[in-house]
Design a protein around this motif. Structure first.
Motif, PDB file in Angstrom:
ATOM      1  N   THR A 298       0.828  -1.211   0.000  1.00  0.00           N
ATOM      2  CA  THR A 298       0.000   0.000   0.000  1.00  0.00           C
ATOM      3  C   THR A 298       0.862   1.261   0.000  1.00  0.00           C
ATOM      4  O   THR A 298       0.494   2.266  -0.609  1.00  0.00           O
ATOM      5  CB  THR A 298      -0.950   0.013   1.210  1.00  0.00           C
ATOM      6  OG1 THR A 298      -0.201  -0.089   2.425  1.00  0.00           O
ATOM      7  CG2 THR A 298      -1.920  -1.158   1.135  1.00  0.00           C
ATOM      8  N   ASP A 299       2.018   1.219   0.655  1.00  0.00           N
ATOM      9  CA  ASP A 299       2.940   2.358   0.611  1.00  0.00           C
ATOM     10  C   ASP A 299       3.438   2.590  -0.810  1.00  0.00           C
ATOM     11  O   ASP A 299       3.577   3.741  -1.256  1.00  0.00           O
ATOM     12  CB  ASP A 299       4.130   2.114   1.540  1.00  0.00           C
ATOM     13  CG  ASP A 299       3.856   2.547   2.971  1.00  0.00           C
ATOM     14  OD1 ASP A 299       2.724   3.002   3.248  1.00  0.00           O
ATOM     15  OD2 ASP A 299       4.759   2.417   3.819  1.00  0.00           O
ATOM     16  N   ALA A 300       3.726   1.514  -1.526  1.00  0.00           N
ATOM     17  CA  ALA A 300       4.171   1.637  -2.914  1.00  0.00           C
ATOM     18  C   ALA A 300       3.079   2.243  -3.786  1.00  0.00           C
ATOM     19  O   ALA A 300       3.345   3.112  -4.632  1.00  0.00           O
ATOM     20  CB  ALA A 300       4.577   0.262  -3.464  1.00  0.00           C
ATOM     21  N   ALA A 301       1.836   1.820  -3.576  1.00  0.00           N
ATOM     22  CA  ALA A 301       0.712   2.368  -4.332  1.00  0.00           C
ATOM     23  C   ALA A 301       0.518   3.850  -4.036  1.00  0.00           C
ATOM     24  O   ALA A 301       0.294   4.659  -4.955  1.00  0.00           O
ATOM     25  CB  ALA A 301      -0.566   1.599  -4.003  1.00  0.00           C
ATOM     26  N   ASN A 302       0.631   4.230  -2.769  1.00  0.00           N
ATOM     27  CA  ASN A 302       0.460   5.633  -2.396  1.00  0.00           C
ATOM     28  C   ASN A 302       1.587   6.502  -2.936  1.00  0.00           C
ATOM     29  O   ASN A 302       1.365   7.661  -3.312  1.00  0.00           O
ATOM     30  CB  ASN A 302       0.381   5.763  -0.870  1.00  0.00           C
ATOM     31  CG  ASN A 302      -0.924   5.230  -0.319  1.00  0.00           C
ATOM     32  OD1 ASN A 302      -1.944   5.259  -0.984  1.00  0.00           O
ATOM     33  ND2 ASN A 302      -0.890   4.727   0.899  1.00  0.00           N
TER      34      ASN A 302
ATOM     35  N   LEU B 230      -8.937   4.081  -4.333  1.00  0.00           N
ATOM     36  CA  LEU B 230      -9.068   4.805  -3.071  1.00  0.00           C
ATOM     37  C   LEU B 230      -7.721   4.916  -2.365  1.00  0.00           C
ATOM     38  O   LEU B 230      -7.079   3.898  -2.093  1.00  0.00           O
ATOM     39  CB  LEU B 230     -10.071   4.076  -2.163  1.00  0.00           C
ATOM     40  CG  LEU B 230     -10.430   4.724  -0.829  1.00  0.00           C
ATOM     41  CD1 LEU B 230     -11.124   6.060  -1.041  1.00  0.00           C
ATOM     42  CD2 LEU B 230     -11.333   3.789  -0.019  1.00  0.00           C
ATOM     43  N   LYS B 231      -7.296   6.126  -2.066  1.00  0.00           N
ATOM     44  CA  LYS B 231      -6.046   6.341  -1.352  1.00  0.00           C
ATOM     45  C   LYS B 231      -6.117   5.713   0.038  1.00  0.00           C
ATOM     46  O   LYS B 231      -7.095   5.885   0.751  1.00  0.00           O
ATOM     47  CB  LYS B 231      -5.762   7.838  -1.223  1.00  0.00           C
ATOM     48  CG  LYS B 231      -4.444   8.145  -0.537  1.00  0.00           C
ATOM     49  CD  LYS B 231      -4.207   9.642  -0.443  1.00  0.00           C
ATOM     50  CE  LYS B 231      -2.874   9.931   0.249  1.00  0.00           C
ATOM     51  NZ  LYS B 231      -2.624  11.384   0.365  1.00  0.00           N
ATOM     52  N   ASN B 232      -5.079   4.962   0.403  1.00  0.00           N
ATOM     53  CA  ASN B 232      -5.064   4.224   1.671  1.00  0.00           C
ATOM     54  C   ASN B 232      -6.335   3.379   1.815  1.00  0.00           C
ATOM     55  O   ASN B 232      -6.877   3.236   2.905  1.00  0.00           O
ATOM     56  CB  ASN B 232      -4.953   5.193   2.858  1.00  0.00           C
ATOM     57  CG  ASN B 232      -3.662   5.969   2.847  1.00  0.00           C
ATOM     58  OD1 ASN B 232      -2.592   5.413   2.638  1.00  0.00           O
ATOM     59  ND2 ASN B 232      -3.745   7.279   3.047  1.00  0.00           N
TER      60      ASN B 232
END
Length: 276
Positions: free
Chosen positions: A101-105, A182-184
């Motif tokens: 999820t950090d990589a996506a954000n 959706l962010k986070n």
């Protein structure tokens, strides 16, 4: 190098912890190491100290299972640990999905997707608590640990450590969901495990403390925080972050150039505020 460490020290430590734990679990399966055996739901440290996920145990209890003594001891050990350091520290320091999820954000930021989708989030963060409640109801009705059965966290962990399961498919789905939808999204809105640990984290001792007198209202902390609703006191008053939804990831501390955010022990903060 010093600047790099100062700006990313907690991120580096979190990645070392997350990857290190996976390596120890893998070593136990592949080479018979006894440092850390099992999985994120149920582990044993040095062959003697049990640790069991309290949320998984709660699902078992709802499903009508009779829990063994060592499982109950493991639940007590894990709950006590997260009670002290902050329940959602699991999310940012242990859970392997956090790296996804950090990589996506990060990609959302560098590609400008955040600007396209807008700042306002279209989904409530309370969804995770509804999923948490539903998982317990379904566990009771069907007699199975509902979330553990479909948990992408467990899938990814089994895939990395034991080389089985649909872990990589779960990684891809969550990555794309957080990147484009959706962010986070997963960690901040859907995951019931995060919801459970946020309830436990309301009572934890280690907190991020805001010092209003040092704050210059740059708002960098709110930009990087995955749960920025917990930083309601920024620029207003000196308070610790008391919300259990804080993950203690320390991103806000890293980006603050004014030393207005730091880790503190809850009792020490409260005593200082009351003048004791």
């Amino acid at each position: 190098m010093k600047r790099l460490w100062n700006n990313y020290r907690y991120l580096i430590l979190r990645r070392i912890t997350q990857i290190g734990l996976l390596f120890l679990y893998f070593g136990a399966n592949a080479w018979g190491w006894t440092i850390l055996q099992g999985n994120l739901s149920s582990s044993i440290i040095l062959g003697k100290i049990p640790m069991s996920d309290p949320y998984a145990a709660l699902q078992m209890l709802a499903a009508g299972a009779v829990m063994a003594t060592n499982l109950l001891v493991g639940v007590a050990v894990a709950a006590s640990f997260y009670f002290f350091i902050g329940g959602r520290a699991f999310c940012s320091w242990v859970c392997p999905i956090n790296m996804v999820t950090d990589a996506a954000n990060y990609l959302r930021e560098v590609t400008g997707i955040n600007k396209v989708t807008g700042i306002k989030q279209p989904a409530s963060r309370n969804i995770r608590y509804w999923v948490l409640g539903m998982s317990l109801v379904i566990s009771a009705i069907m007699g199975v640990t509902a979330f553990e059965f479909i948990s992408p966290i467990s899938m990814v962990h089994r895939g990395i450590v034991f080389g089985i399961g649909f872990g990589w498919a779960a990684v891809l789905i969550i990555f794309l969901f957080d990147l484009f939808v959706l962010k986070n999204g997963w960690c901040g809105h859907v995951c019931p495990l995060g919801g459970f640990y946020s309830i436990l984290g309301k009572f934890s001792f280690i907190r991020v403390q805001h010092l209003e007198e040092n704050c210059t209202l740059c708002m960098k902390c709110k930009v990087v925080c995955p749960e920025n609703q917990v930083l309601h006191m920024i620029g207003k008053e000196s308070l610790p972050v008391l919300s259990g939804e804080c993950t203690n990831c320390a991103r806000c501390i890293e980006v603050c150039d004014d030393d207005a955010l730091r880790f503190s022990i809850r009792s020490m903060v409260q005593n200082k505020e009351t003048g004791e």
